[in-house]
Design an enzyme around this catalytic site. Structure first.
Site, PDB file in Angstrom:
ATOM      1  N   LYS A 153       0.883  -1.167   0.000  1.00 36.36           N
ATOM      2  CA  LYS A 153       0.000   0.000   0.000  1.00 36.36           C
ATOM      3  C   LYS A 153       0.922   1.218   0.000  1.00 36.36           C
ATOM      4  CE  LYS A 153      -1.661   2.963   2.324  1.00 36.36           C
ATOM      5  NZ  LYS A 153      -1.530   4.459   2.127  1.00 36.36           N
ATOM      6  N   GLU A 228       9.664   1.586  10.766  1.00 39.75           N
ATOM      7  CA  GLU A 228      10.751   2.547  10.554  1.00 39.75           C
ATOM      8  C   GLU A 228      10.084   3.913  10.615  1.00 39.75           C
ATOM      9  OE1 GLU A 228      12.961   5.132   9.548  1.00 39.75           O
ATOM     10  OE2 GLU A 228      12.728   4.520   7.460  1.00 39.75           O
ATOM     11  N   CYS A 262      13.676  10.986   7.143  1.00 37.42           N
ATOM     12  CA  CYS A 262      13.551  10.622   8.562  1.00 37.42           C
ATOM     13  C   CYS A 262      14.896  10.624   9.277  1.00 37.42           C
ATOM     14  CB  CYS A 262      12.875   9.264   8.703  1.00 37.42           C
ATOM     15  SG  CYS A 262      13.649   7.969   7.719  1.00 37.42           S
ATOM     16  N   GLU A 362       9.897  16.096  15.249  1.00 32.38           N
ATOM     17  CA  GLU A 362      10.344  15.936  13.863  1.00 32.38           C
ATOM     18  C   GLU A 362       9.576  16.918  12.980  1.00 32.38           C
ATOM     19  OE1 GLU A 362      11.435  12.316  10.958  1.00 32.38           O
ATOM     20  OE2 GLU A 362       9.402  12.240  11.719  1.00 32.38           O
TER      21      GLU A 362
END
Length: 455
Positions: A153, A228, A262, A362
């Site tokens: 997906k 992750e 990331c 983040e």
């Protein structure tokens, strides 16, 4: 299924593509196909499975330029970088997974036991938009090499390269049901995939918040979960380092793909007495990042992927100012002449303290926070003071000292003096950056179960 999902070009803000909006029924059909294909696929020798991966990479290679164009339009990465990073690297990884699988020992003797390593089964892979082909390949390449079948997906924001991969697999004769693609959003297709009782494992890359949701839903069927997730990585510049070189490397790392990475080093840690010099270098380097159309050869910073992402990043910039950090360059306004497109100026903050929002959360945009430290122990303490632990950097004139500091960081990867990228090194995080690892032989092992046969 749901209605079609539109794909918006990040620079012109026009709708230029669309994919089906799959939901639970589409996911159920894909899982059924993957389950049916699993026995025959898992029984193939690893060399044969790897042959399909190599063939798919070969089929995609002639399309590399077109695929790079796709990613630049979807995501906004400068085109000259998109080709090597977003396309050629993942195509190379398909070959690497094939090679590693053929070398792995799937059986070993241990006393009176025969220890088998078997594919876990049907894998649901949910991938992000920032490195769309790369992240699909990281999961699919490893899972298929291990002998699993997959249902992918991709992110609905940047789904088009996943369709190119699906076509390549079809072209090279991959058996039906081994690779299945369902496009859709997280609420519709993603949740259904994670909840499906016939999916043995979920591998997910995305935000830590979404990762929590994946864990919660997956827990109902006790399936294996590989995550992750986010990062807030620190780049420690020690007092003996070549400061200009270290700061320059740090800014470039932070701004790669518009900061939509990331593992970006978004916190720059410098000795207190080097604060002014570090700020001056960071300002100069940040301001050299020309913002503009990704297809313009001079552009070093393209747009953010979406309006929502741009607004989120600008919100963090405003928060940094509000909480008292010093805005060195950039800010919360669109760059000059770029009112159209999801642009954010390259931004640097100084005098950031570890408790500020921009030092803790983040941002996922071109925003660097400069923090100062007293001594080596203080630098390590600040670097480790995070819910995340994905990446990091250490710069020192003394390689042994840098290694010593790197060992103390609670993080999945550390680059020492700008260490070279290694596509086979395990990638993944400590703490809320996730669990499990991707790439190389260790990435393949994530998709295997152990079985002991006593004789």
């Amino acid at each position: 299924g749901g209605g079609p999902l539109v794909v918006i070009e990040a620079t012109s803000v026009v709708v230029w593509g669309g994919v089906p909006g799959g939901r639970g029924a589409a996911v159920a059909r894909a899982v059924l196909a993957a389950r049916a294909a699993f026995p025959a696929w898992s029984a193939l020798p690893p060399e044969e499975r790897g042959g399909f991966l190599r063939a798919a990479a070969g089929a995609l290679k002639p399309q590399a330029d077109a695929l790079a164009d796709l990613v630049s339009r979807e995501v906004g990465m400068p085109r000259k970088l998109a080709l090597p990073v977003q396309v050629l690297l993942p195509l190379g990884n398909l070959g690497t997974f094939a090679k590693r699988a053929s070398e792995m020992a799937f059986e070993e003797e241990l006393g009176s036991s025969l220890i088998l390593r078997e594919p876990i089964g049907v894998v649901g892979a949910i991938t992000p938009w920032n490195y769309p082909l790369h992240q699909v390949v990281a999961k699919v390449g490893a899972a298929l090499a291990a002998g699993c079948t997959v249902v992918v997906k991709p992110s609905e924001v940047a789904p088009l390269t996943a369709f190119a991969l699906a076509e390549a697999f079809q072209q090279v004769g991959l058996p039906p049901g081994v690779f299945n693609l369902v496009s859709g959003d997280g609420a519709g297709a993603g949740e259904a995939l994670v909840a499906h009782p016939d999916v043995d494992m979920i591998t997910f890359t995305g935000s830590t918040g979404a990762g929590r949701r994946v864990s919660e839903v997956a827990a109902r069927t006790i399936k294996r979960v590989h995550l992750e997730l986010g990062g807030k990585s620190a780049n420690i510049v020690l007092d003996d380092a070549d400061l200009p070189a270290a700061v320059k490397a740090g800014v470039k790392n932070c701004f790669l793909n518009g900061g939509q990475t990331c593992s970006a080093w978004t916190r720059l840690l410098v000795p207190k007495d080097k604060r002014d010099e570090a700020v001056a270098v960071a300002k100069e380097v940040a301001e050299s990042f020309t913002v503009g159309d990704p297809f313009d050869g001079g552009t070093r910073l393209g747009p953010m992927v979406s309006a929502a992402q741009r607004d989120r990043v600008l919100g963090f910039v405003a928060k940094g100012v509000e909480e008292g950090a010093t805005l060195v360059t950039g800010g919360a306004e669109a760059p000059d002449g770029l009112s159209r497109g999801f642009f954010v100026p390259p931004t640097v903050f100084a005098d950031v303290t570890p408790d500020m929002t921009i030092a803790r959360e983040e941002i996922f945009g071109p925003v660097l926070s400069i923090l100062t430290y007293e001594d080596e122990d203080d630098a390590v303490r600040i670097a480790n003071d995070s819910i995340y632990g994905l990446h990091g950097g250490v710069f020192s004139a003394d390689a042994e000292r840098a290694l010593r500091v790197a060992r103390r960081l609670r993080t999945g990867q550390v680059d020492i003096n700008g260490g070279r990228y290694n596509a086979e090194a395990p990638f993944g995080g400590y703490k809320q950056s996730g669990n499990g690892r991707e790439y190389g032989a260790i990435g393949i092992e994530e998709f295997l179960e152990y079985k002991s046969l006593q004789r």
